[in-house]
Design a protein around this motif. Structure first.
Motif, PDB file in Angstrom:
ATOM      1  N   ASP A 103       0.867  -1.120  -0.017  1.00 55.50           N
ATOM      2  CA  ASP A 103      -0.020   0.034  -0.271  1.00 55.50           C
ATOM      3  C   ASP A 103       0.922   1.194  -0.014  1.00 55.50           C
ATOM      4  O   ASP A 103       0.862   2.080  -0.842  1.00 55.50           O
ATOM      5  CB  ASP A 103      -0.996   0.041   1.199  1.00 55.50           C
ATOM      6  CG  ASP A 103      -1.775  -1.002   1.315  1.00 55.50           C
ATOM      7  OD1 ASP A 103      -2.182  -1.765   0.337  1.00 55.50           O
ATOM      8  OD2 ASP A 103      -2.147  -1.329   2.356  1.00 55.50           O
ATOM      9  N   ASN A 143     -10.783   9.143   7.141  1.00 53.56           N
ATOM     10  CA  ASN A 143     -10.144   9.491   5.997  1.00 53.56           C
ATOM     11  C   ASN A 143      -9.797  10.957   5.966  1.00 53.56           C
ATOM     12  O   ASN A 143      -9.064  11.248   4.915  1.00 53.56           O
ATOM     13  CB  ASN A 143     -11.533   9.250   5.220  1.00 53.56           C
ATOM     14  CG  ASN A 143     -12.162   7.843   5.072  1.00 53.56           C
ATOM     15  OD1 ASN A 143     -11.242   6.957   5.588  1.00 53.56           O
ATOM     16  ND2 ASN A 143     -13.361   7.561   4.861  1.00 53.56           N
ATOM     17  N   ARG A 182      -7.482  10.136   2.169  1.00 54.51           N
ATOM     18  CA  ARG A 182      -8.060   9.240   1.321  1.00 54.51           C
ATOM     19  C   ARG A 182      -8.931   8.390   2.058  1.00 54.51           C
ATOM     20  O   ARG A 182      -8.971   8.524   3.413  1.00 54.51           O
ATOM     21  CB  ARG A 182      -7.096   8.432   0.398  1.00 54.51           C
ATOM     22  CG  ARG A 182      -6.061   7.691   1.478  1.00 54.51           C
ATOM     23  CD  ARG A 182      -4.881   6.991   0.937  1.00 54.51           C
ATOM     24  NE  ARG A 182      -4.498   6.071   1.775  1.00 54.51           N
ATOM     25  CZ  ARG A 182      -3.401   6.677   2.531  1.00 54.51           C
ATOM     26  NH1 ARG A 182      -3.037   7.843   2.732  1.00 54.51           N
ATOM     27  NH2 ARG A 182      -2.944   5.585   3.655  1.00 54.51           N
ATOM     28  N   ASN A 183      -9.782   7.437   1.422  1.00 47.95           N
ATOM     29  CA  ASN A 183     -10.558   6.524   1.862  1.00 47.95           C
ATOM     30  C   ASN A 183      -9.569   5.341   2.879  1.00 47.95           C
ATOM     31  O   ASN A 183      -8.559   4.897   2.042  1.00 47.95           O
ATOM     32  CB  ASN A 183     -11.625   5.754   1.073  1.00 47.95           C
ATOM     33  CG  ASN A 183     -12.616   6.689   0.867  1.00 47.95           C
ATOM     34  OD1 ASN A 183     -12.790   7.390   1.535  1.00 47.95           O
ATOM     35  ND2 ASN A 183     -12.943   6.660  -0.322  1.00 47.95           N
ATOM     36  N   TYR A 184      -9.957   4.836   3.997  1.00 50.54           N
ATOM     37  CA  TYR A 184      -9.325   3.733   4.528  1.00 50.54           C
ATOM     38  C   TYR A 184      -9.629   2.665   3.841  1.00 50.54           C
ATOM     39  O   TYR A 184     -10.626   2.248   3.345  1.00 50.54           O
ATOM     40  CB  TYR A 184      -9.604   3.470   6.110  1.00 50.54           C
ATOM     41  CG  TYR A 184      -9.174   2.667   6.729  1.00 50.54           C
ATOM     42  CD1 TYR A 184      -7.578   2.328   6.822  1.00 50.54           C
ATOM     43  CD2 TYR A 184      -9.671   1.347   7.395  1.00 50.54           C
ATOM     44  CE1 TYR A 184      -7.118   1.133   7.291  1.00 50.54           C
ATOM     45  CE2 TYR A 184      -9.162   0.290   7.970  1.00 50.54           C
ATOM     46  CZ  TYR A 184      -7.732   0.156   7.971  1.00 50.54           C
ATOM     47  OH  TYR A 184      -7.140  -0.950   8.514  1.00 50.54           O
ATOM     48  N   GLN A 185      -8.412   1.810   3.635  1.00 55.48           N
ATOM     49  CA  GLN A 185      -8.592   0.640   2.704  1.00 55.48           C
ATOM     50  C   GLN A 185      -7.746  -0.776   3.055  1.00 55.48           C
ATOM     51  O   GLN A 185      -6.824  -0.401   3.635  1.00 55.48           O
ATOM     52  CB  GLN A 185      -7.904   1.214   1.260  1.00 55.48           C
ATOM     53  CG  GLN A 185      -7.889   0.018   0.568  1.00 55.48           C
ATOM     54  CD  GLN A 185      -7.107   0.686  -1.236  1.00 55.48           C
ATOM     55  OE1 GLN A 185      -7.633   1.567  -1.517  1.00 55.48           O
ATOM     56  NE2 GLN A 185      -5.979  -0.066  -1.513  1.00 55.48           N
ATOM     57  N   GLY A 215     -19.014   2.035   1.029  1.00 56.46           N
ATOM     58  CA  GLY A 215     -17.648   2.274   0.589  1.00 56.46           C
ATOM     59  C   GLY A 215     -17.851   1.867  -0.826  1.00 56.46           C
ATOM     60  O   GLY A 215     -18.629   1.671  -1.391  1.00 56.46           O
ATOM     61  N   LYS A 232     -14.007   0.010 -10.187  1.00 57.19           N
ATOM     62  CA  LYS A 232     -14.591   0.474  -8.698  1.00 57.19           C
ATOM     63  C   LYS A 232     -16.193   0.333  -8.681  1.00 57.19           C
ATOM     64  O   LYS A 232     -16.891   0.913  -9.552  1.00 57.19           O
ATOM     65  CB  LYS A 232     -14.320   1.917  -8.613  1.00 57.19           C
ATOM     66  CG  LYS A 232     -14.297   2.536  -7.205  1.00 57.19           C
ATOM     67  CD  LYS A 232     -13.601   3.822  -6.856  1.00 57.19           C
ATOM     68  CE  LYS A 232     -13.772   4.391  -5.951  1.00 57.19           C
ATOM     69  NZ  LYS A 232     -13.322   5.694  -5.774  1.00 57.19           N
ATOM     70  N   GLU A 268      -9.731  -4.782  -3.186  1.00 56.20           N
ATOM     71  CA  GLU A 268      -9.341  -3.529  -2.331  1.00 56.20           C
ATOM     72  C   GLU A 268     -10.806  -3.090  -1.797  1.00 56.20           C
ATOM     73  O   GLU A 268     -11.640  -2.913  -2.568  1.00 56.20           O
ATOM     74  CB  GLU A 268      -8.637  -2.535  -2.970  1.00 56.20           C
ATOM     75  CG  GLU A 268      -7.444  -3.186  -3.336  1.00 56.20           C
ATOM     76  CD  GLU A 268      -6.510  -2.124  -4.333  1.00 56.20           C
ATOM     77  OE1 GLU A 268      -7.125  -1.070  -4.399  1.00 56.20           O
ATOM     78  OE2 GLU A 268      -5.628  -2.212  -4.815  1.00 56.20           O
ATOM     79  N   GLN A 325     -12.684  -0.108   0.598  1.00 58.10           N
ATOM     80  CA  GLN A 325     -12.411   1.208   0.980  1.00 58.10           C
ATOM     81  C   GLN A 325     -13.646   1.329   1.850  1.00 58.10           C
ATOM     82  O   GLN A 325     -14.864   1.374   1.550  1.00 58.10           O
ATOM     83  CB  GLN A 325     -12.449   2.268  -0.236  1.00 58.10           C
ATOM     84  CG  GLN A 325     -11.309   2.063  -1.047  1.00 58.10           C
ATOM     85  CD  GLN A 325     -10.868   3.195  -2.036  1.00 58.10           C
ATOM     86  OE1 GLN A 325     -12.101   4.139  -2.028  1.00 58.10           O
ATOM     87  NE2 GLN A 325      -9.914   3.095  -2.953  1.00 58.10           N
TER      88      GLN A 325
END
Length: 298
Positions: A72, A171, A176-179, A217, A225, A263, A265
């Motif tokens: 990451d 975030n 950014r978004n937690y992933q 999410g 996506k 992945e 998010q």
């Protein structure tokens, strides 16, 4: 970005001087990003970090304790414009290096033009070297810790917020978004009974787990996506489990995901896990969750 694994017994001399940023950078949060961007602004930049947390070698548990994996981090660094990523393989030998040996054997061969570190940076055995000591040997920029409100932005703070399910704050601090990333594995097919099939996620890294509940999410799979409902649950309505699992329902996705890496998010926590009286009640709630995801997510 060039990735260089460092063997402490044989480090090649870096001919071109670069700006070098030092740290573990779990999360690569907005404080980390600010420091890295300062270095990049001044010229070609490299980052030196560990492959795993030193806590692993020191015998401390690392289960569910990380915001980002090395993979990451590398992706984030590359997007930021970092030219070199130096990966220190954590070992007992490395952790036993004195502060002076760390400077002579690790840092000097890289030939940094400038070094950038946070005010709380330590190095060498038992962390005996600090920012002031490093400044005696290199042109060193010591950065103050970034503040958010009344607190310093830190990886520890973000881990706590993740475990509390406060994704808006998480975030914001990550930028950014937690992933999390994991492999889709065979489950009990309980989602199919409600009309909302889910992908059971087996994590590829000891990520920090959000608190039990339902989130909206995104899921990234096969270079696409999708909006998603994400559940951290023990399945109280259908089949009670001892430990929570991550299940993801991808909106408008029909293909088979088994064996694929995805992945996930987390954007926002939307509700508690509830034991419903019937599958019909659960299905009705999932329909509401889906409509919320459709309306709130871009």
């Amino acid at each position: 970005m060039k990735i260089i694994e460092i063997d402490i017994h044989n480090i090649s001399l870096q001919e071109n001087k670069i700006n070098l940023v030092l740290g573990y950078f779990d999360g690569v949060h907005i404080g980390h990003q600010e420091m890295i961007n300062k270095a990049i602004k001044e010229g070609p930049t490299g980052i030196m970090t560990f492959d795993i947390s030193p806590s692993f070698i020191l015998g401390k548990s690392i289960k569910y304790s990380h915001i980002t994996s090395l993979f990451d981090k590398a992706n984030i660094f590359k997007r930021m414009g970092v030219k070199y990523l130096y990966i220190l393989r954590v070992s007992k030998v490395l952790l036993d290096l004195s502060k002076d040996d760390f400077i002579e054997k690790i840092l000097k061969p890289i030939n940094p033009n400038e070094i950038y570190i946070g005010k709380d940076y330590h190095f060498g055995k038992n962390g005996e070297g600090d920012a002031s000591y490093l400044k005696e040997h290199f042109n060193t920029h010591i950065e103050e810790l970034l503040e958010s409100g009344d607190t310093k932005v830190s990886s520890r703070q973000i881990r706590e917020l993740i475990s509390e399910g406060k994704m808006d704050e998480v975030n914001s601090l990550l930028g950014r978004n937690y992933q999390v990333t994991g492999l889709v594995v065979e489950g009990h097919h309980n989602g199919e009974k409600t009309g909302f099939p889910t992908a059971n996620l087996e994590l590829s890294y000891p990520y920090v787990l959000p608190k039990i509940g339902v989130y909206i999410g995104y899921a990234l799979v096969l270079n696409s996506k999708y909006k998603a409902i994400i559940s951290m649950s023990t399945h109280p309505t259908i089949q009670e489990l001892n430990d929570p699992i991550i299940e993801v329902h991808l909106l408008n996705f029909k293909d088979n995901l088994y064996g694929k890496e995805i992945e996930v998010q987390f954007v926002r926590y939307i509700r508690n896990i509830t034991k419903f009286g019937s599958l019909e009640e659960l299905s009705a709630q999932l329909s509401k969750d889906s409509e919320l995801a459709k309306s709130e997510l871009k």
